[in-house]
Write a protein that holds these residues in place. Structure first.
Motif: not given
Length: 294
Positions: A86-88, A23-28, A110-116
């Motif tokens: 970024v969420i991958v 829902r947040h802006s700037g999320v890929v 700096r905000r790059a995340f892995l989806l468990n």
């Protein structure tokens, strides 16, 4: 993202948090696609496909990690900027998505995340309507400005690993199977089986928890449990730890293990990105093995 044991999730998000983050802006949201996947994941909420094999091939070219313009072009073509969140995700093995997450982080996101749990873990959320299966999302190319961040996971090469052999303050962490570690199983490209002298072996599979309700779903353990697993393998927080595997010339399994160490509270973690395939290719580099194998 705090958890009850006092440690925090730094780079991992749980599936139930994805909807709120989108829902947040700037999320890929990236869907990691690779020919080496068991089954490529589908697209959720207009996720952008990222060609992991293209990133791998580029990362193996001579001088790739100093070719900042090349990485800027690759990431900008995905609509990512250094300010993006970024969420991958991948099919659920996490290794391919972890490689993408590490590269993004290393070059400045700096905000790059892995989806468990990856795509497998999203199935209940799709079934109850919280998330949707969609076509791939459209991409608006962006200008990506590289800012190399060699922290908290440091990038090291063969010369660095060679220079710390025998140093009691450094632990080499091998995440391959015991058969590969012992030198009894030679995967394609391996001419000298075994491991880097002094390395500790902990198979990557040991840091995942199978889910009793879904035998295809494995989740990366909570930080406190990860720490207990690493400590049992005599990986101590006060040591510098260098992670490697075998086909991690593409940074897949080793980047996931390095991230898990950070999640578990380790602070001096390095990644030998080219890993054992690179190490054993030089006949002057020493190798240990148990031989003969039975």
């Amino acid at each position: 993202m705090s958890v009850s044991n006092g440690l925090s999730r730094r780079f991992l998000i749980e599936p139930h948090n994805l909807r709120a983050m989108l829902r947040h802006s700037g999320v890929v949201l990236l869907s990691a696609q690779s020919a080496l996947e068991i089954a490529n994941p589908g697209f959720v909420n207009n996720a952008i496909p990222v060609d992991v094999d293209q990133l791998t091939d580029f990362g193996q070219t001579p001088g790739a990690f100093s070719n900042l313009a090349g990485w800027a072009q690759l990431f900008g073509a995905l609509g990512i900027t250094a300010r993006s969140t970024v969420i991958v995700y991948d099919d659920g093995e996490l290794k391919f998505a972890s490689r993408v997450r590490f590269l993004l982080d290393h070059f400045g996101v700096r905000r790059a995340f892995l989806l468990n749990g990856g795509f497998n873990a999203l199935q209940p959320l799709i079934a109850n309507g919280q998330l949707s299966l969609t076509p791939p999302g459209s991409i608006t190319p962006a200008s990506f400005q590289v800012q190399v961040q060699d922290h908290p996971i440091h990038l090291v090469d063969r010369q660095t690993v060679s220079s710390v052999l025998g140093d009691p303050s450094v632990t080499l962490f091998d995440v391959r199977t015991p058969a590969e570690f012992d030198g009894c199983l030679l995967l394609p490209g391996i001419k000298r089986g075994g491991h880097i002298p002094g390395a500790r072996n902990l198979p990557l599979e040991d840091i995942f928890t199978p889910q009793p309700t879904n035998h295809d779903l494995f989740l990366l353990d909570e930080p406190a449990k990860l720490y207990s697993i690493f400590l049992a393998a005599t990986l101590h927080r006060h040591n510098r730890i260098i992670v490697y595997c075998v086909y991690c010339q593409d940074g897949a399994k080793s980047s996931l293990a390095a991230m898990a160490l950070i999640e578990a509270g380790y602070t001096d973690v390095s990644l030998y990105y080219l890993s054992y395939l690179d190490w054993q290719s030089d006949p002057t580099d020493p190798v240990e093995s148990i031989g003969p194998c039975t």
